[in-house]
Design an enzyme around this catalytic site. Sequence first.
Site, PDB file in Angstrom:
ATOM      1  N   LYS A 115     -12.121  -1.787   7.171  1.00  0.00           N
ATOM      2  CA  LYS A 115     -11.272  -2.618   8.018  1.00  0.00           C
ATOM      3  C   LYS A 115     -11.692  -2.509   9.481  1.00  0.00           C
ATOM      4  O   LYS A 115     -11.867  -3.506  10.151  1.00  0.00           O
ATOM      5  CB  LYS A 115      -9.797  -2.228   7.884  1.00  0.00           C
ATOM      6  N   ASP A 160      -1.789   6.752   6.057  1.00  0.00           N
ATOM      7  CA  ASP A 160      -2.816   5.792   5.660  1.00  0.00           C
ATOM      8  C   ASP A 160      -3.044   4.892   6.872  1.00  0.00           C
ATOM      9  O   ASP A 160      -2.194   4.079   7.217  1.00  0.00           O
ATOM     10  CB  ASP A 160      -2.316   4.982   4.457  1.00  0.00           C
ATOM     11  N   TRP A 208       0.839  -1.206   0.000  1.00  0.00           N
ATOM     12  CA  TRP A 208       0.000   0.000   0.000  1.00  0.00           C
ATOM     13  C   TRP A 208       0.870   1.252   0.000  1.00  0.00           C
ATOM     14  O   TRP A 208       0.571   2.229  -0.699  1.00  0.00           O
ATOM     15  CB  TRP A 208      -0.961  -0.003   1.188  1.00  0.00           C
TER      16      TRP A 208
END
Length: 356
Positions: free
Chosen positions: A190, A166, A99
């Site tokens: 999540k 993030d 990511w």
Amino acid sequence: MKKHNFYAGPSILPQFTIQQTAEAIIDFAGTGLSVMEISHRSKEFVAVMEEAQALVKELLKVPEGYSVLFLQGGASLQFLMAPYNLLVKKAAYLNTGMWASKAMKEAKMIGEVVEVASSKDANFNYIPKGFSVPDDVDFLHITSNNTIFGTEILTDLDVPVPMLADMSSDILSRPMDVSKYNLIYAGAQKNLGPSGATLIIVKNEALGKTSRPIPTILDYKTHIDNESMFNTPATVSVFGCLLTLRWLKANGGLEAMEKTNIEKAKILYGEIDRNKMFQATVPNKEDRSRMNVTFVLTPEYAQYEKEFDVFAESQGMIGLKGHRSVGGFRASLYNAMPVESVKALVKTMQEFESTK
Ligand SMILES: *Cc1c(COP(=O)(O)O)cnc(C)c1O
């Protein structure tokens, strides 16, 4: 049989969130309408958005001067939107996984990017330490939890520049110092709610510094000026996020979450380290994620991988398969995961061990 949900995302949500959503799908706040069919401009939905924003501020102790938004496009859109708005001349990125690499790729389209450190040399199984951040960069971007590789930055770093983070897979899992960040973003799916919404916490003062023209919908100011309703928000997802936020508050807030998250991780890593058949993929204990526990069979028992997979599933353990770039197994222990489910997984691992 009871199912224990270890999926990485979309992933386990509190029963409270699921049940209250189910009710609101039929009749939302006594309106006689479904939460799926009500206008985002209705007073009932505006109240949902406002309460969700207020609870994020309360739970994370967000200082004055920050805006909270619920946008769409996932964390993946933020990889682009963040540098579009906040990269003036040069940005630093810490590369701790897939990511982080994707975030860096988008930033390079906008401006100059410096990679301050990377753990790619060891398939991202550790968090680089002792790197220096140039003080002439606009920000340092980090990925606080590496959902795929099972590493996590468990404290707010001390660096000479503001951070962008993030936090898709560890948002609201511990108390944190928001003042160190100019931007925090997290896909809802999540740790927060159903997929669809992306939580944004942005420092107002950090905006408007670049002269680059920003397309309307990619400009954080557009969304701030329109109270997160410039266009139709992901209404059902935002409603689900609100319910989880209420659940977090009712259950002791982030201090209580952190305590339980530490306990759950301790139980599972303890078993992985003890059990002769398994080993953690992250050797340094201080880098191990509390949210995504990645593990494999030891070389000696490697031939039993498929067998464990089948056995675990027969015991109600769902979603344990590791990401293809790491292999093995991954147990995601987000806020909503009860300690009992972690203990059930440990029991499954012990039962499997006793057959070999
Ligand atoms: C899941 C995840 C993403 C991708 O999120 P989308 O909402 O699917 O774009 C980005 N970063 C991290 C850390 C993630 O866990």
